[in-house]
Write a protein that holds these residues in place. Structure first.
Motif, short mmCIF file in Angstrom:
data_model
loop_
_atom_site.label_atom_id
_atom_site.label_comp_id
_atom_site.label_asym_id
_atom_site.label_seq_id
_atom_site.Cartn_x
_atom_site.Cartn_y
_atom_site.Cartn_z
N ILE A 108 2.84 7.65 10.84
CA ILE A 108 3.16 8.73 11.76
C ILE A 108 2.51 8.38 13.09
CG2 ILE A 108 3.01 11.20 12.26
CD1 ILE A 108 2.50 11.61 9.22
N ASN A 109 3.35 8.06 14.07
CA ASN A 109 2.87 7.67 15.39
C ASN A 109 1.89 6.51 15.28
OD1 ASN A 109 4.49 9.60 16.70
ND2 ASN A 109 2.93 11.17 16.44
N THR A 110 0.62 6.72 15.65
CA THR A 110 -0.36 5.63 15.63
C THR A 110 -1.33 5.72 14.46
OG1 THR A 110 -1.89 6.83 17.07
CG2 THR A 110 -0.27 5.39 18.15
N ILE A 111 -0.99 6.52 13.46
CA ILE A 111 -1.82 6.58 12.26
C ILE A 111 -0.98 6.22 11.05
CG2 ILE A 111 -3.44 8.26 13.22
CD1 ILE A 111 -2.02 10.38 11.41
N ALA A 112 -1.64 5.72 10.02
CA ALA A 112 -0.92 5.35 8.80
C ALA A 112 -1.86 5.47 7.61
CB ALA A 112 -0.38 3.93 8.91
N MET A 113 -1.24 5.69 6.44
CA MET A 113 -1.98 5.75 5.19
C MET A 113 -1.30 4.82 4.20
SD MET A 113 -4.34 7.06 3.16
CE MET A 113 -4.93 8.58 3.84
N ALA A 114 -2.09 3.96 3.60
CA ALA A 114 -1.57 3.06 2.57
C ALA A 114 -2.27 3.38 1.26
CB ALA A 114 -1.80 1.60 2.95
N LYS A 115 -1.48 3.45 0.19
CA LYS A 115 -2.03 3.61 -1.15
C LYS A 115 -1.80 2.29 -1.86
CE LYS A 115 -1.52 6.44 -5.32
NZ LYS A 115 -0.74 7.54 -5.91
N VAL A 116 -2.90 1.69 -2.35
CA VAL A 116 -2.80 0.40 -3.01
C VAL A 116 -3.54 0.43 -4.34
CG1 VAL A 116 -2.63 -0.83 -0.80
CG2 VAL A 116 -4.85 -0.63 -1.91
N ASN A 117 -3.17 -0.49 -5.20
CA ASN A 117 -3.83 -0.67 -6.48
C ASN A 117 -4.40 -2.09 -6.51
OD1 ASN A 117 -2.86 -1.39 -9.81
ND2 ASN A 117 -4.57 -0.09 -9.29
N VAL A 118 -5.68 -2.20 -6.80
CA VAL A 118 -6.35 -3.51 -6.87
C VAL A 118 -7.00 -3.64 -8.24
CG1 VAL A 118 -8.16 -4.98 -5.90
CG2 VAL A 118 -6.79 -3.53 -4.37
N ASN A 135 -5.02 -0.31 20.72
CA ASN A 135 -4.69 -1.43 21.61
C ASN A 135 -3.62 -2.34 20.99
OD1 ASN A 135 -6.67 -0.58 23.52
ND2 ASN A 135 -8.24 -1.54 22.26
N GLY A 136 -2.64 -1.72 20.34
CA GLY A 136 -1.52 -2.47 19.78
C GLY A 136 -1.81 -3.16 18.46
N LYS A 137 -2.99 -2.92 17.88
CA LYS A 137 -3.38 -3.59 16.63
C LYS A 137 -3.74 -2.54 15.58
CE LYS A 137 -6.92 -6.66 14.77
NZ LYS A 137 -8.17 -7.37 15.04
N TRP A 138 -3.18 -2.70 14.38
CA TRP A 138 -3.52 -1.81 13.28
C TRP A 138 -4.87 -2.20 12.69
CZ3 TRP A 138 -1.19 2.62 12.33
CH2 TRP A 138 0.11 2.80 12.75
N VAL A 139 -5.80 -1.24 12.64
CA VAL A 139 -7.12 -1.47 12.05
C VAL A 139 -7.40 -0.37 11.03
CG1 VAL A 139 -8.10 -2.73 14.01
CG2 VAL A 139 -8.32 -0.24 13.91
N ARG A 140 -8.21 -0.71 10.05
CA ARG A 140 -8.60 0.29 9.06
C ARG A 140 -9.75 1.09 9.60
NH1 ARG A 140 -8.90 -2.37 3.56
NH2 ARG A 140 -10.88 -1.33 3.53
N VAL A 141 -9.64 2.41 9.46
CA VAL A 141 -10.69 3.29 9.93
C VAL A 141 -11.36 4.07 8.81
CG1 VAL A 141 -9.74 3.48 12.26
CG2 VAL A 141 -9.00 5.10 10.52
N ASN A 142 -10.81 3.98 7.59
CA ASN A 142 -11.39 4.69 6.47
C ASN A 142 -10.86 4.11 5.16
OD1 ASN A 142 -12.81 6.59 5.00
ND2 ASN A 142 -11.51 8.31 5.55
N LYS A 143 -11.69 4.19 4.14
CA LYS A 143 -11.27 3.75 2.81
C LYS A 143 -11.86 4.71 1.80
CE LYS A 143 -11.82 0.02 -0.58
NZ LYS A 143 -12.22 -1.39 -0.79
N THR A 144 -11.01 5.22 0.93
CA THR A 144 -11.47 5.97 -0.23
C THR A 144 -10.95 5.25 -1.46
OG1 THR A 144 -9.58 7.48 -0.09
CG2 THR A 144 -11.62 8.21 0.92
N LEU A 145 -11.73 5.28 -2.53
CA LEU A 145 -11.36 4.52 -3.71
C LEU A 145 -11.83 5.21 -4.97
CD1 LEU A 145 -13.92 2.12 -4.78
CD2 LEU A 145 -14.02 2.63 -2.36
N THR A 146 -11.15 4.86 -6.05
CA THR A 146 -11.57 5.31 -7.37
C THR A 146 -11.15 4.26 -8.38
OG1 THR A 146 -11.60 7.20 -8.90
CG2 THR A 146 -9.47 6.63 -7.92
N ASN A 147 -11.91 4.20 -9.46
CA ASN A 147 -11.57 3.30 -10.57
C ASN A 147 -10.95 4.14 -11.67
OD1 ASN A 147 -11.59 0.86 -12.19
ND2 ASN A 147 -13.23 1.84 -13.34
N VAL A 148 -9.79 3.70 -12.16
CA VAL A 148 -9.06 4.43 -13.21
C VAL A 148 -9.06 3.57 -14.46
CG1 VAL A 148 -6.83 5.39 -13.87
CG2 VAL A 148 -7.62 5.59 -11.50
N ASN A 149 -9.54 4.15 -15.56
CA ASN A 149 -9.48 3.43 -16.84
C ASN A 149 -8.03 3.38 -17.29
OD1 ASN A 149 -12.27 3.06 -17.00
ND2 ASN A 149 -12.53 5.10 -17.88
#
Length: 150
Positions: A108-118, A135-149
């Motif tokens: 959405i505009n200049t923000i984005a959310m990615a959901k990934v599985n590692v 400045n025209g470059k996508w950078v990560r500004v936050n990370k939340t994570l959880t481990n799922v059995n």
């Protein structure tokens, strides 16, 4: 004559609206593809190889990481996180399984959310990664994570 002019005017307005939607859609698609490239060529590769320099370039300074691992709270600064990556044996060097998968990306505009599985070592992480286009470059500004059995 008035009807003809109004019809022509409405046609022009509708054409302009459709052109704007197409341009916005292409931009969002390009941004989504740029984030896919970052995730595959920087994030997943950096995690797999334990490449702190590669990962550091992806994050905005001051990024915070939160979540839980096996029910235990997890909170780190970017520096603490990168230090942990630097001091562990990478999945590549350990011969452990590693799999990174993109589940979704919303832009959405200049923000984005990615959901990934590692999947690495014995963990099955789900990460929610927030990006900001600066400045025209996508950078990560936050990370939340959880481990799922599994």
């Amino acid at each position: 004559m008035k009807t003809l002019l109004l019809t022509a005017l409405m046609f022009c307005i509708l054409q302009n609206i459709n052109a704007q939607k197409t341009e916005k859609m292409e931009t969002t698609e390009q941004d989504s593809l740029a984030i896919v490239k970052i995730l595959e060529q920087v994030y997943f590769k950096g995690l797999y190889e334990g490449d702190v320099n590669l990962l550091k370039d992806l994050f905005n300074p001051g990024t915070l990481l939160f979540g839980d691992i096996n029910g235990q709270p997890y909170a780190k600064t970017l520096e603490e996180y990168l230090e942990g990556v630097a001091n562990r044996v990478s999945p590549k060097d350990s011969g452990n399984v590693f799999k990174g998968k993109i589940i979704s990306i919303d832009v959405i505009n200049t923000i984005a959310m990615a959901k990934v599985n590692v999947k690495m070592y014995t963990f099955n992480y789900y990460d929610l990664l927030t990006f900001h286009k600066l400045n025209g470059k996508w950078v990560r500004v936050n990370k939340t994570l959880t481990n799922v059995n599994e």
